[in-house]
Design an enzyme around this catalytic site. Structure first.
Site, short mmCIF file in Angstrom:
data_model
loop_
_atom_site.label_atom_id
_atom_site.label_comp_id
_atom_site.label_asym_id
_atom_site.label_seq_id
_atom_site.Cartn_x
_atom_site.Cartn_y
_atom_site.Cartn_z
N LYS A 23 0.80 -1.22 0.00
CA LYS A 23 0.00 0.00 0.00
C LYS A 23 0.84 1.27 0.00
O LYS A 23 0.33 2.34 -0.31
CB LYS A 23 -0.97 -0.02 1.18
CG LYS A 23 -2.01 -1.12 1.08
CD LYS A 23 -2.93 -0.93 -0.10
CE LYS A 23 -3.99 -2.01 -0.18
NZ LYS A 23 -4.90 -1.82 -1.30
N1 PMP Z 1 -3.54 -8.10 1.42
C1 PMP Z 1 -3.67 -7.18 2.39
C2 PMP Z 1 -3.11 -7.49 3.74
C3 PMP Z 1 -4.33 -5.97 2.13
O1 PMP Z 1 -4.45 -5.05 3.12
C4 PMP Z 1 -4.87 -5.75 0.84
C5 PMP Z 1 -5.59 -4.47 0.55
N2 PMP Z 1 -6.89 -4.34 1.07
C6 PMP Z 1 -4.73 -6.75 -0.14
C7 PMP Z 1 -4.04 -7.89 0.19
C8 PMP Z 1 -5.31 -6.62 -1.51
O2 PMP Z 1 -4.70 -5.64 -2.30
P1 PMP Z 1 -5.60 -4.77 -3.27
O3 PMP Z 1 -6.43 -3.86 -2.41
O4 PMP Z 1 -4.63 -4.02 -4.10
O5 PMP Z 1 -6.48 -5.68 -4.05
#
Ligand code: PMP
Length: 344
Positions: A48
């Site tokens: 992120k």
């Molecule tokens: N794994 C974790 C621990 C996350 O916090 C997130 C994001 N919500 C994701 C995977 C998935 O990534 P994305 O939001 O880019 O689909």
């Protein structure tokens, strides 16, 4: 890769360029070559960081943000941490509306990073005024000089990964990648990375990972929103009870669903077999690979890249707590095939 003999101006210069690490033992029973994109090497210990930095810098370029302004977001924790980190360096205030499903560790971390945190109930619908979406929206309306990142409905979330994660994986595999396996929450990671990779080679298979209790897989297959798919589950950051526009369903070939229990055991197994201490969704993505491997979906020459989105330290009170595992009944099952096959 980052170079150890380099001096950086601040932590933000360390975002991205994470390593690709070959998996040696956890995949030993499967055909193919497996590589993990280990996103915990970002300074905020998750993927992120990429979107927080990218979206905030785009807003700056457009003149939307000036120092002293407020950045608001809904988050399962990781995005919040990254936004808080970027806000500190760039001089913004940070307000976060988080789900009550988020671990206490994550919430404490956000506060440590200077964010103002609102904890909202997890099991209410997205249009309920108590939901973290509605709380964030209201705070944005009430706070003068604020920007709402809105990661689930922001195209820049996809662009961030299109411009960084995608090219990095393509270069690190020297264009030999055959499959990408990634969890889908907002969908930004998988969509942006997939879009870039498919432009280089449309044959690369893009496999999303979804939770039982989430509507995403069914929506991908039918393009219909089926409320019956929605029920509570434990994994944070994976799957959804709504359809995010930050997911480009057209660049994803298929979704695989995984259980809370098998994903939890798999996360613990990754630590024990590969020495990689990663989060719950890394276990979920690894579990998806196991399921596909058991269906003989990979060939010996395939180069499969799996995204490990964050670090294990964020789950000490959950997946990595024996107490939590037994409270969920995750040690009771006699038929957890990951636990039987991998002695950890
Ligand atoms: N794994 C974790 C621990 C996350 O916090 C997130 C994001 N919500 C994701 C995977 C998935 O990534 P994305 O939001 O880019 O689909």
């Amino acid at each position: 890769m980052k170079h150890t003999n380099q001096v950086f101006d601040n932590v933000l210069d360390l975002v991205g360029n994470t390593p690709l690490v070959r998996l040696n033992r956890i995949t030993s029973e499967l055909q193919g070559n497996f590589f993990a994109k280990v996103e915990s090497f970002n300074p905020g210990q998750s993927s992120k960081d990429r979107i927080a930095l990218y979206i905030i810098e785009q807003a700056e370029k457009q003149g939307i943000l000036t120092p002293g302004d407020t950045i608001i977001e809904t988050t399962s924790g990781n995005t919040g941490f990254s936004i808080a980190m970027v806000s500190i360096i760039k001089g913004y205030k940070c307000i976060l509306a988080v789900s009550s499903k988020s671990s206490a560790d994550k919430i404490d971390m956000l506060k440590t990073m200077g964010a103002k945190v609102y904890v909202c109930p997890a099991h209410v619908s997205a249009d309920d005024p108590r939901s973290y979406y509605q709380v964030a929206k209201r705070l944005h309306e009430e706070t003068k000089g604020s920007v709402y990142i809105n990661q689930y409905f922001n195209q820049l979330n996809i662009d961030a990964h299109y411009n960084s994660t995608g090219p990095e994986i393509w270069n690190q595999t020297e264009g030999k990648i055959t499959h990408l396996v990634a969890c889908s929450g907002t969908g930004g990671t998988i969509s942006g990375t997939a879009k870039y990779l498919k432009e280089q080679n449309p044959d690369i298979q893009i496999i999303g990972v979804d939770a039982f209790g989430s509507v995403i897989k069914k929506y991908h297959e039918t393009r219909e929103f089926d409320e019956k798919e929605i029920y509570p589950y434990r994994i944070e950051g994976l799957g959804k009870n709504l359809i995010p526009t930050a997911t480009d369903f057209d660049v994803i070939d298929e979704f695989v669903k995984v259980t809370d229990e098998e994903s939890a055991h798999m996360a613990r197994a990754i630590a024990k077999t590969e020495g990689l201490f990663v989060g719950y969704t890394s276990g979920a993505a690894m579990q998806a690979i196991k399921q596909l491997g058991e269906e003989n979906r990979f060939k010996k020459t395939d180069q499969v890249v799996i995204i490990f989105p964050d670090h294990g330290s964020r789950y000490m009170s959950k997946v990595y707590s024996d107490k939590w595992m037994s409270e969920q009944g995750f040690f009771d099952s006699v038929n957890v095939h990951t636990a039987e096959k991998i002695q950890y």
